[in-house]
Design a protein around this motif. Sequence first.
Motif, PDB file in Angstrom:
ATOM      1  N   SER A  95      36.372  47.962  38.574  1.00 34.16           N
ATOM      2  CA  SER A  95      36.096  47.282  39.841  1.00 34.16           C
ATOM      3  C   SER A  95      36.008  48.253  41.014  1.00 34.16           C
ATOM      4  O   SER A  95      36.991  48.524  41.724  1.00 34.16           O
ATOM      5  N   SER A  96      34.781  48.742  41.220  1.00 29.13           N
ATOM      6  CA  SER A  96      34.575  49.742  42.270  1.00 29.13           C
ATOM      7  C   SER A  96      34.867  49.166  43.656  1.00 29.13           C
ATOM      8  O   SER A  96      35.427  49.852  44.516  1.00 29.13           O
ATOM      9  N   SER A 132      35.111  44.306  50.939  1.00 31.56           N
ATOM     10  CA  SER A 132      35.930  45.525  50.970  1.00 31.56           C
ATOM     11  C   SER A 132      35.969  46.197  52.349  1.00 31.56           C
ATOM     12  O   SER A 132      37.041  46.594  52.821  1.00 31.56           O
ATOM     13  N   ARG A 179      35.053  36.403  44.368  1.00 28.89           N
ATOM     14  CA  ARG A 179      34.981  37.844  44.110  1.00 28.89           C
ATOM     15  C   ARG A 179      36.258  38.529  44.578  1.00 28.89           C
ATOM     16  O   ARG A 179      36.947  38.051  45.486  1.00 28.89           O
ATOM     17  N   VAL A 180      36.533  39.658  43.947  1.00 30.47           N
ATOM     18  CA  VAL A 180      37.592  40.545  44.409  1.00 30.47           C
ATOM     19  C   VAL A 180      36.920  41.815  44.930  1.00 30.47           C
ATOM     20  O   VAL A 180      35.814  42.136  44.480  1.00 30.47           O
ATOM     21  N   ASN A 200      35.554  34.286  36.548  1.00 30.53           N
ATOM     22  CA  ASN A 200      36.943  33.976  36.164  1.00 30.53           C
ATOM     23  C   ASN A 200      37.503  32.890  37.106  1.00 30.53           C
ATOM     24  O   ASN A 200      37.557  33.098  38.312  1.00 30.53           O
TER      25      ASN A 200
HETATM   26  N1  LIG Z   1      30.468  43.037  48.666  1.00 35.75           N
HETATM   27  C1  LIG Z   1      31.706  42.730  47.976  1.00 35.75           C
HETATM   28  C2  LIG Z   1      31.479  42.913  46.469  1.00 35.75           C
HETATM   29  C3  LIG Z   1      32.620  42.335  45.644  1.00 35.75           C
HETATM   30  C4  LIG Z   1      32.291  42.232  44.171  1.00 35.75           C
HETATM   31  O1  LIG Z   1      31.099  42.191  43.780  1.00 35.75           O
HETATM   32  N2  LIG Z   1      33.330  42.187  43.345  1.00 35.75           N
HETATM   33  C5  LIG Z   1      33.161  42.024  41.897  1.00 35.75           C
HETATM   34  C6  LIG Z   1      34.078  43.001  41.153  1.00 35.75           C
HETATM   35  S1  LIG Z   1      33.754  44.711  41.554  1.00 35.75           S
HETATM   36  C7  LIG Z   1      33.620  40.630  41.476  1.00 35.75           C
HETATM   37  O2  LIG Z   1      34.543  40.111  42.037  1.00 35.75           O
HETATM   38  N3  LIG Z   1      32.991  40.030  40.480  1.00 35.75           N
HETATM   39  C8  LIG Z   1      33.434  38.730  40.023  1.00 35.75           C
HETATM   40  C9  LIG Z   1      33.050  38.420  38.622  1.00 35.75           C
HETATM   41  O3  LIG Z   1      32.367  39.242  37.996  1.00 35.75           O
HETATM   42  O4  LIG Z   1      33.443  37.361  38.141  1.00 35.75           O
HETATM   43  C10 LIG Z   1      32.823  43.653  48.509  1.00 35.75           C
HETATM   44  O5  LIG Z   1      32.514  44.682  49.114  1.00 35.75           O
HETATM   45  O6  LIG Z   1      34.010  43.308  48.379  1.00 35.75           O
END
Ligand SMILES: N[C@@H](CCC(=O)N[C@@H](CS)C(=O)NCC(=O)O)C(=O)O
Length: 215
Positions: free
Chosen positions: A14-15, A69, A55-56, A44
Motif C-alpha cells: 500500500s504505497s 494521503s 480506501r486507505v 474489503n
Molecule cells: N488518492 C488516494 C489513493 C488511496 C488508494 O488508492 N488506496 C488503495 C490502497 S494503496 C485502497 O485503499 N484500495 C482499496 C481496495 O483495493 O480495496 C490517497 O492518496 O490516499
Amino acid sequence: MAQLKLYVGNKNYSSWSLRPWLAMKAAGIDFEDEVIPFDFAGGNPAIKAVSEVGRVPLLVHGDFRLWESLAIIDYVAELFPDKRVWPDDMRDRALARAYSLEMATGFRALRNACPMNLRRPRKALPVGDDVRADVARIERIWSDALGRSGGPFLFGEFSAADAMYAPVVNRFDAYMLTEKPQSRAYMQSVADHPAFQEWAAGAAVETWIVAEDEA
Ligand SMILES: N[C@@H](CCC(=O)N[C@@H](CS)C(=O)NCC(=O)O)C(=O)O
C-alpha cells in the motif's frame, strides 16, 4: 488531544498508506495504526466500514475522519507545527508541495507497471518509454532538490516530500530502474531511515499475496 489513528493497507503493497504513515513517524508524531488488508473482489468491507471512500489511508482524530494521503499529511502538519512535517523555508515548502502534487496526480505509467512491493527480490523489468519518461522526470526532481539542499534528503532533513516519494524508492530499486549514483545515494538514505525500516519490517512479516501487484 484525542489520539490519532491511521488505518493503512498491506504494508508490503500500500504505497498510499506508506506516505502519511512515514511522514508522521519520521516527524515523531504519536499515533496508533491498524492494517486492513485490501485485495477483495468489490473491496474489503472492513475498509468500507471505516472509510466512506472505501480506501486507505484513513486518519481518525476523535470524531473527525480524513482520507487522501496528502490531505492527511497537511492536517497533521497543521496539528503539530513544531514537528516540521514540511520544510521550514517558504519556497522549499512550496516546491515540496509541488513535487508532492506531481506524485499524487501523476506518474501513472510507472505506478501501473511497477507496483510497490517491498518483498520483491531485485530484478530488472523491461519497461516502456512512458515509464522511462516518468523515471526521468522523477530523477530530475530529485537532482534539482538535492542540488538545492545538499541532501541527504530532498530538502536537507527528512520531510513530507521524501515520504511522498518513498514508494518510488522501492520501485526504482526492486525493478532496477536507475543506476545513477545521486539517485542511488538518495534512495539509500530513505531506505536506511528508521521510520522506513520500521514500515518495511511490518511488510516483511505479512503473508498476504496480491497477485496483480506481483509484476
Ligand atoms: N488518492 C488516494 C489513493 C488511496 C488508494 O488508492 N488506496 C488503495 C490502497 S494503496 C485502497 O485503499 N484500495 C482499496 C481496495 O483495493 O480495496 C490517497 O492518496 O490516499
